[in-house]
Motif scaffolding. Structure first.
Motif, PDB file in Angstrom:
ATOM      1  N   ILE A  60       6.524  11.325  -7.207  1.00 52.18           N
ATOM      2  CA  ILE A  60       7.439  11.412  -6.066  1.00 52.18           C
ATOM      3  C   ILE A  60       8.641  12.257  -6.486  1.00 52.18           C
ATOM      4  CG2 ILE A  60       8.872  10.144  -4.424  1.00 52.18           C
ATOM      5  CD1 ILE A  60       7.195   7.624  -5.081  1.00 52.18           C
ATOM      6  N   HIS A  72      13.696   5.104  -0.838  1.00 54.04           N
ATOM      7  CA  HIS A  72      12.412   5.650  -0.396  1.00 54.04           C
ATOM      8  C   HIS A  72      11.352   5.616  -1.512  1.00 54.04           C
ATOM      9  CE1 HIS A  72       9.823   7.854   2.245  1.00 54.04           C
ATOM     10  NE2 HIS A  72       9.656   8.825   1.356  1.00 54.04           N
ATOM     11  N   LYS A  75       9.935   2.212  -1.670  1.00 58.50           N
ATOM     12  CA  LYS A  75       9.094   1.981  -0.494  1.00 58.50           C
ATOM     13  C   LYS A  75       7.722   2.633  -0.703  1.00 58.50           C
ATOM     14  CE  LYS A  75       9.698   2.182   4.515  1.00 58.50           C
ATOM     15  NZ  LYS A  75       8.825   3.262   4.972  1.00 58.50           N
ATOM     16  N   GLN A  76       7.751   3.875  -1.163  1.00 52.02           N
ATOM     17  CA  GLN A  76       6.484   4.603  -1.377  1.00 52.02           C
ATOM     18  C   GLN A  76       5.652   3.958  -2.486  1.00 52.02           C
ATOM     19  OE1 GLN A  76       8.251   8.784  -1.461  1.00 52.02           O
ATOM     20  NE2 GLN A  76       6.095   9.176  -1.094  1.00 52.02           N
ATOM     21  N   GLU A  79       4.106   0.877  -1.074  1.00 46.69           N
ATOM     22  CA  GLU A  79       3.027   1.261  -0.153  1.00 46.69           C
ATOM     23  C   GLU A  79       1.766   1.660  -0.921  1.00 46.69           C
ATOM     24  OE1 GLU A  79       5.785   2.800   3.488  1.00 46.69           O
ATOM     25  OE2 GLU A  79       4.474   4.293   2.551  1.00 46.69           O
TER      26      GLU A  79
END
Ligand SMILES: NC(=O)c1ccc[n+]([C@@H]2O[C@H](COP(=O)([O-])OP(=O)(O)OC[C@H]3O[C@@H](n4cnc5c(N)ncnc54)[C@H](O)[C@@H]3O)[C@@H](O)[C@H]2O)c1
Length: 245
Positions: A60, A72, A75-76, A79
């Motif tokens: 990322i 973020h 979160k990624q 996920e």
């Protein structure tokens, strides 16, 4: 079975140097890795290299100084892999500059990445670990969090801050199954050290050589895994003897 079997590890500065060496070792120990870095080319290439070894790896691109981007990243990661068990909070920058010539903007930038960014990543890591019931965080400080040196006032101040941030956060979350320790490297042979300085830095190190990134990775594995199950708030100095002088 590996020491990190089925663990999910998020590594900032994961595209290069100490972070990349640690990602390789973590993967070999059974972890899934999330690599976070500003350097997209290096990060993507490294993600592909790990995937070719059948590892679960996700790169990322993000800047650790951005609150939004740090939120973020987590979160990624959740996920993709469901949770984050380990955070190696390692991205950093460093430059040598006389203090009387140091622009305030450069001071701010160094402290912003090397201290504020470390806090932002640690805060988000703690939020995630409170959600899942625990985890381990390893912050990269430096031997220069313990001793001074000329020409690196901003870096050294930030790294000293990371050492005490580590103690303070560790105390705050010791009762919630979150262990937080710091790695304090000496001079390590990575791209952060200019080629022309390497010989001189080896010469002022008692062991007369630079450390290798792999020699940091084994220390990070110790701090991140159950091998260090009774440690929190500590700093592990791995510096070829430099601070023993
Ligand atoms: N190499 C050494 O001698 C040494 C000594 C003590 C401490 N350290 C610390 O070790 C850590 C890793 O450094 P390294 O030696 O592997 O250097 P490196 O330059 O190889 O790796 C650092 C990585 O961090 C990334 N990065 C920098 N700023 C970022 C940001 N704002 N957001 C996201 N990523 C960012 C860079 O792109 C780079 O890939 C740093 O915190 C550094 O201060 C290194």
């Amino acid at each position: 079975m590996g020491k990190l079997q089925d663990k999910v590890a998020l590594i900032t500065g994961g595209a290069s140097g100490i972070g990349a060496a640690t990602a390789r070792l973590f993967v070999a120990e059974g972890a899934k890795v999330v690599l976070v870095d500003l350097n997209e080319d290096k990060g993507k290439a490294f993600e592909a290299e790990l995937k070719a070894l059948n590892a679960d790896a996700l790169f990322i691109k993000a800047n650790i100084t951005s609150e939004e981007e740090v939120a973020h990243i987590f979160k990624q990661a959740v996920e993709a892999f469901g949770k984050v068990d380990i955070v190696f909070n390692n991205a950093g920058i460093g430059r040598v500059h006389s203090s009387h010539d140091l622009d305030y903007a450069e001071w701010r930038n160094t402290v912003n990445v090397d201290l504020d960014g470390v806090f932002l990543v640690a805060r988000e890591a703690i939020r995630e670990m409170l959600r899942t019931g625990g985890g381990t965080i390893v912050n990269t400080a430096s031997m220069y969090g313990w001793v001074g040196s000329p020409g690196s006032a901003a870096y050294n101040a930030a790294k000293g801050g990371v050492v005490n941030l580590t103690r303070s956060l560790a105390l705050e979350y010791a009762g919630q199954n979150i262990r937080i320790n710091a790695l304090c490297p000496g001079f390590i042979d990575t791209p952060i050290i200019p080629e022309e300085s390497k010989q001189e830095l080896a010469a002022i190190t008692p062991m007369k050589r630079l450390g290798q990134a792999d020699e940091m990775a084994t220390a990070v594995l110790f701090l991140a895994s159950d091998d260090s199950s009774y440690m929190t708030g500590s700093s592990l100095i791995v510096d070829g003897g430099y601070t023993a002088q």
